[in-house]
Design a protein around this motif. Structure first.
Motif, PDB file in Angstrom:
ATOM      1  N   ALA A  93       0.668  -1.448  -0.250  1.00  0.00           N
ATOM      2  CA  ALA A  93       0.015   0.200  -0.070  1.00  0.00           C
ATOM      3  C   ALA A  93       0.944   1.272  -0.215  1.00  0.00           C
ATOM      4  CB  ALA A  93      -0.973  -0.021   1.184  1.00  0.00           C
ATOM      5  N   SER A  94       2.101   1.182   0.073  1.00  0.00           N
ATOM      6  CA  SER A  94       2.921   2.576   0.159  1.00  0.00           C
ATOM      7  C   SER A  94       3.022   3.219  -0.971  1.00  0.00           C
ATOM      8  CB  SER A  94       4.623   2.044   0.534  1.00  0.00           C
ATOM      9  OG  SER A  94       4.804   1.207  -0.789  1.00  0.00           O
ATOM     10  N   PRO A  95       2.843   2.974  -2.102  1.00  0.00           N
ATOM     11  CA  PRO A  95       2.567   4.009  -3.098  1.00  0.00           C
ATOM     12  C   PRO A  95       1.306   4.815  -3.132  1.00  0.00           C
ATOM     13  CG  PRO A  95       3.596   1.952  -4.035  1.00  0.00           C
ATOM     14  CD  PRO A  95       3.144   1.771  -2.722  1.00  0.00           C
ATOM     15  N   LEU A  96       0.229   4.153  -2.928  1.00  0.00           N
ATOM     16  CA  LEU A  96      -1.125   4.672  -2.616  1.00  0.00           C
ATOM     17  C   LEU A  96      -0.941   5.580  -1.332  1.00  0.00           C
ATOM     18  CD1 LEU A  96      -3.725   5.170  -3.442  1.00  0.00           C
ATOM     19  CD2 LEU A  96      -4.525   2.972  -2.571  1.00  0.00           C
ATOM     20  N   SER A  97      -0.464   5.131  -0.289  1.00  0.00           N
ATOM     21  CA  SER A  97      -0.296   5.907   1.007  1.00  0.00           C
ATOM     22  C   SER A  97       0.600   7.445   0.730  1.00  0.00           C
ATOM     23  CB  SER A  97       0.157   5.268   2.086  1.00  0.00           C
ATOM     24  OG  SER A  97      -0.658   4.047   2.506  1.00  0.00           O
ATOM     25  N   ALA A  98       1.505   7.094  -0.003  1.00  0.00           N
ATOM     26  CA  ALA A  98       2.649   8.225  -0.324  1.00  0.00           C
ATOM     27  C   ALA A  98       1.728   9.163  -1.406  1.00  0.00           C
ATOM     28  CB  ALA A  98       3.677   7.730  -1.210  1.00  0.00           C
ATOM     29  N   PHE A  99       0.811   8.695  -2.166  1.00  0.00           N
ATOM     30  CA  PHE A  99       0.133   9.606  -3.258  1.00  0.00           C
ATOM     31  C   PHE A  99      -0.861  10.474  -2.570  1.00  0.00           C
ATOM     32  CE2 PHE A  99      -3.616  10.481  -5.839  1.00  0.00           C
ATOM     33  CZ  PHE A  99      -2.900  11.058  -6.839  1.00  0.00           C
ATOM     34  N   ALA A 110       3.154   8.743 -10.121  1.00  0.00           N
ATOM     35  CA  ALA A 110       3.342   9.917  -9.442  1.00  0.00           C
ATOM     36  C   ALA A 110       4.250   9.850  -8.276  1.00  0.00           C
ATOM     37  CB  ALA A 110       1.816  10.215  -9.176  1.00  0.00           C
ATOM     38  N   THR A 111       4.125   9.024  -7.448  1.00  0.00           N
ATOM     39  CA  THR A 111       4.926   8.912  -6.342  1.00  0.00           C
ATOM     40  C   THR A 111       6.474   8.665  -6.613  1.00  0.00           C
ATOM     41  OG1 THR A 111       4.604   6.472  -5.926  1.00  0.00           O
ATOM     42  CG2 THR A 111       3.073   8.014  -4.808  1.00  0.00           C
ATOM     43  N   ASP A 112       6.548   8.063  -7.432  1.00  0.00           N
ATOM     44  CA  ASP A 112       8.213   8.051  -7.831  1.00  0.00           C
ATOM     45  C   ASP A 112       8.534   9.347  -8.419  1.00  0.00           C
ATOM     46  OD1 ASP A 112       8.298   5.333  -7.250  1.00  0.00           O
ATOM     47  OD2 ASP A 112       8.102   4.467  -9.277  1.00  0.00           O
ATOM     48  N   LEU A 113       7.878  10.123  -9.387  1.00  0.00           N
ATOM     49  CA  LEU A 113       8.121  11.377  -9.486  1.00  0.00           C
ATOM     50  C   LEU A 113       8.110  12.481  -8.480  1.00  0.00           C
ATOM     51  CD1 LEU A 113       8.566  13.517 -12.061  1.00  0.00           C
ATOM     52  CD2 LEU A 113       5.846  13.655 -12.186  1.00  0.00           C
ATOM     53  N   GLY A 151      10.001  23.002  -4.870  1.00  0.00           N
ATOM     54  CA  GLY A 151       9.258  23.851  -5.740  1.00  0.00           C
ATOM     55  C   GLY A 151       8.379  23.029  -6.638  1.00  0.00           C
ATOM     56  N   PRO A 152       8.936  22.103  -7.571  1.00  0.00           N
ATOM     57  CA  PRO A 152       8.435  21.475  -8.365  1.00  0.00           C
ATOM     58  C   PRO A 152       7.434  20.316  -7.784  1.00  0.00           C
ATOM     59  CG  PRO A 152      10.461  21.479  -9.095  1.00  0.00           C
ATOM     60  CD  PRO A 152      10.608  22.219  -7.666  1.00  0.00           C
ATOM     61  N   ARG A 153       7.688  19.915  -6.437  1.00  0.00           N
ATOM     62  CA  ARG A 153       6.926  18.884  -5.969  1.00  0.00           C
ATOM     63  C   ARG A 153       5.542  19.697  -5.379  1.00  0.00           C
ATOM     64  NH1 ARG A 153       7.653  14.354  -2.269  1.00  0.00           N
ATOM     65  NH2 ARG A 153       6.460  14.466  -0.642  1.00  0.00           N
ATOM     66  N   ALA A 154       5.828  21.234  -4.927  1.00  0.00           N
ATOM     67  CA  ALA A 154       4.663  21.811  -4.644  1.00  0.00           C
ATOM     68  C   ALA A 154       3.861  21.881  -5.867  1.00  0.00           C
ATOM     69  CB  ALA A 154       4.886  23.121  -4.099  1.00  0.00           C
ATOM     70  N   ARG A 155       4.430  22.156  -7.037  1.00  0.00           N
ATOM     71  CA  ARG A 155       3.699  22.400  -8.052  1.00  0.00           C
ATOM     72  C   ARG A 155       2.689  20.720  -8.532  1.00  0.00           C
ATOM     73  NH1 ARG A 155       8.474  24.618 -10.434  1.00  0.00           N
ATOM     74  NH2 ARG A 155       8.003  26.855 -10.596  1.00  0.00           N
ATOM     75  N   LEU A 156       3.247  19.790  -8.358  1.00  0.00           N
ATOM     76  CA  LEU A 156       2.709  18.506  -8.399  1.00  0.00           C
ATOM     77  C   LEU A 156       1.492  18.598  -7.371  1.00  0.00           C
ATOM     78  CD1 LEU A 156       2.300  15.474  -9.856  1.00  0.00           C
ATOM     79  CD2 LEU A 156       3.981  14.982  -7.952  1.00  0.00           C
ATOM     80  N   GLN A 157       1.944  18.840  -6.143  1.00  0.00           N
ATOM     81  CA  GLN A 157       0.626  18.814  -5.270  1.00  0.00           C
ATOM     82  C   GLN A 157      -0.355  19.734  -5.691  1.00  0.00           C
ATOM     83  OE1 GLN A 157       3.417  19.444  -1.753  1.00  0.00           O
ATOM     84  NE2 GLN A 157       2.456  17.852  -0.993  1.00  0.00           N
ATOM     85  N   ARG A 158      -0.179  20.714  -6.145  1.00  0.00           N
ATOM     86  CA  ARG A 158      -1.184  21.698  -6.661  1.00  0.00           C
ATOM     87  C   ARG A 158      -2.077  20.943  -7.830  1.00  0.00           C
ATOM     88  NH1 ARG A 158       2.603  25.905  -5.652  1.00  0.00           N
ATOM     89  NH2 ARG A 158       3.125  25.879  -7.970  1.00  0.00           N
ATOM     90  N   LEU A 159      -1.469  20.296  -8.712  1.00  0.00           N
ATOM     91  CA  LEU A 159      -2.056  19.707  -9.680  1.00  0.00           C
ATOM     92  C   LEU A 159      -3.097  18.518  -9.221  1.00  0.00           C
ATOM     93  CD1 LEU A 159       0.512  18.721 -12.625  1.00  0.00           C
ATOM     94  CD2 LEU A 159      -1.483  20.410 -12.639  1.00  0.00           C
TER      95      LEU A 159
END
Length: 406
Positions: free
Chosen positions: A14-20, A86-89, A96-104
């Motif tokens: 479940a770790s990738p889903l939990s991380a997402f 998504a989680t690997d990315l 900064g880029p991670r925050a953009r992904l979270q905004r998406l």
């Protein structure tokens, strides 16, 4: 398949889903699931529409249960593969880029949004990597208007991932039709109890029904027509006509709400909006069939979005690939657009116009391809080359733009 064979790939821990879901934010995610659950109420057409619109989020919510995760089927495993993308990315992105992904992700969990645009981006990137491209997420890394920069054998291209709802090409939106049916259903059931029989209420509705959201007005007209026991209500912009339902074989069906839809679809075509209300006590049935004053034009809605993307999101410094996702489109409509070559014709005409000058190719996909459902387009998408682009035959770009029809 960009993520291996889903028939043999076992669901991971479940770790990738939990991380997402952690990227989404626990409070925001749980709030969203509660909101979808409240709208996707059983027994209503609006609830069914909400389930379809948010199928991806509902799948993720189910898979968040370890017992369900252990029994994940083929389509669920495909969803998990995108979650893993998504989680690997996210794991390799700077803050900064991670925050953009979270905004998406956050945009997909608000209002009428969903996570389809994000998963379309992830799927497009995965497909291009599978075809031998180096893929860089410039939209996330640098905030560029285009989403991806891809490179192969010295050829470079910008990729824009766009999602357009098929509702933009429907003069009467399915969501508005669902609202009308849910509002009128109680009156229909009362009327049927007092008027046993089988009926069909045929409606030709104004073109601006969705634009002006005239559902309340139509609801009032239907109720007044039934109360006055009229057989027809016609005006300059709408016609309502009540007739006996005569459909060979339908009367003998043990469950008309199940037997009728397929027969009605054959009779009224793909563009008709249909609903069946039944009174179990009397065996009475009321069918509502509606069409707008003009035909659907989903292909033109797609063309508008392509032109906008080409103008607003490509820099013009490199060839552009436009990856378009057609959402809110059922399998029969998608098959019809392909079999009639309607979408192909519109896209190829777009590629001859001035807005398409920087575009080397266009791809089109739907949920059929995203989830690996039956009637997928060959190779996971439709691809159309711009023959007038100077790099249309570039060897490096060939895997991304070639299609069976070229």
């Amino acid at each position: 398949m960009p993520f291996g064979d889903p028939e043999v790939e076992a669901p991971s821990a479940a770790s990738p889903l939990s991380a997402f879901l952690a990227l989404a934010g626990a409070e925001k995610w749980h709030s969203r699931v509660r909101d979808i659950g409240s709208r996707a109420r059983p027994g209503s057409l609006s609830g069914r529409a909400a389930q379809q619109r948010h199928a991806l989020e509902l799948i993720l919510a189910r898979l968040n249960n370890p017992a369900v995760l252990a029994r994940a089927g083929r389509h669920e495993r495909r969803v998990l593969a995108f979650v893993r993308e998504a989680t690997d990315l996210a794991a390799v992105l700077e803050p900064g880029p991670r925050a953009r992904l979270q905004r998406l992700i956050g945009m997909g969990l608000e209002g009428e949004g969903n996570l389809i645009p994000l998963f379309h981006l992830l799927r497009t990137a995965a497909l291009l990597r599978l075809r031998g491209f180096e893929v860089r997420h410039d939209g996330l890394l640098h905030g560029t208007p285009y989403d991806l920069m891809v490179q192969r054998e010295g050829a470079v291209a910008e990729v824009v991932c766009e999602t357009v709802s098929a509702e933009e090409g429907r003069p009467l939106h399915r969501g508005h039709w669902a609202s009308l049916v849910d509002r009128v259903n109680p009156e229909l059931q009362t009327w049927l109890a007092a008027h046993p029989g089988r009926y069909i209420l045929k409606m030709t509705l104004p073109e601006d029904t969705s634009e002006k959201n005239r559902i309340g007005e139509l609801h009032g007209r239907i109720c007044a027509m039934l109360a006055a026991e009229k057989r027809q209500d016609a005006s300059a912009d709408a016609v309502l006509k009540l007739d006996p339902l005569v459909l060979a074989g339908a009367q003998a069906a043990s469950d008309p709400t199940r037997a009728l839809p397929a027969r009605l679809r054959e009779l009224f075509g793909l563009e008709a909006h249909l609903a069946v209300t039944a009174d179990p006590a009397s065996g009475s049935v009321m069918v509502m069939a509606a069409r707008a004053g003009r035909e659907n034009d989903i292909s033109t809605a797609a063309k508008r979005r392509l032109a906008q993307a080409a103008t607003d999101r490509l820099s013009g410094r490199h060839p552009g690939l436009l990856a378009l996702f057609l959402d809110d489109l059922d399998a029969a409509e998608w098959r019809g657009l392909r079999d009639t070559l309607e979408l192909e014709g519109v896209v190829r005409r777009f590629l001859t116009e001035a807005e398409a000058k920087p575009v080397v190719a266009v791809t089109c996909a739907t949920r059929q391809e995203l989830f690996g459902l039956p009637d997928c387009a060959p190779e996971g998408e439709l691809r159309f080359r711009n023959p007038s682009h100077p790099q249309a035959r570039s060897q490096g770009l060939e895997p991304a733009i070639s299609s069976a029809g070229d």
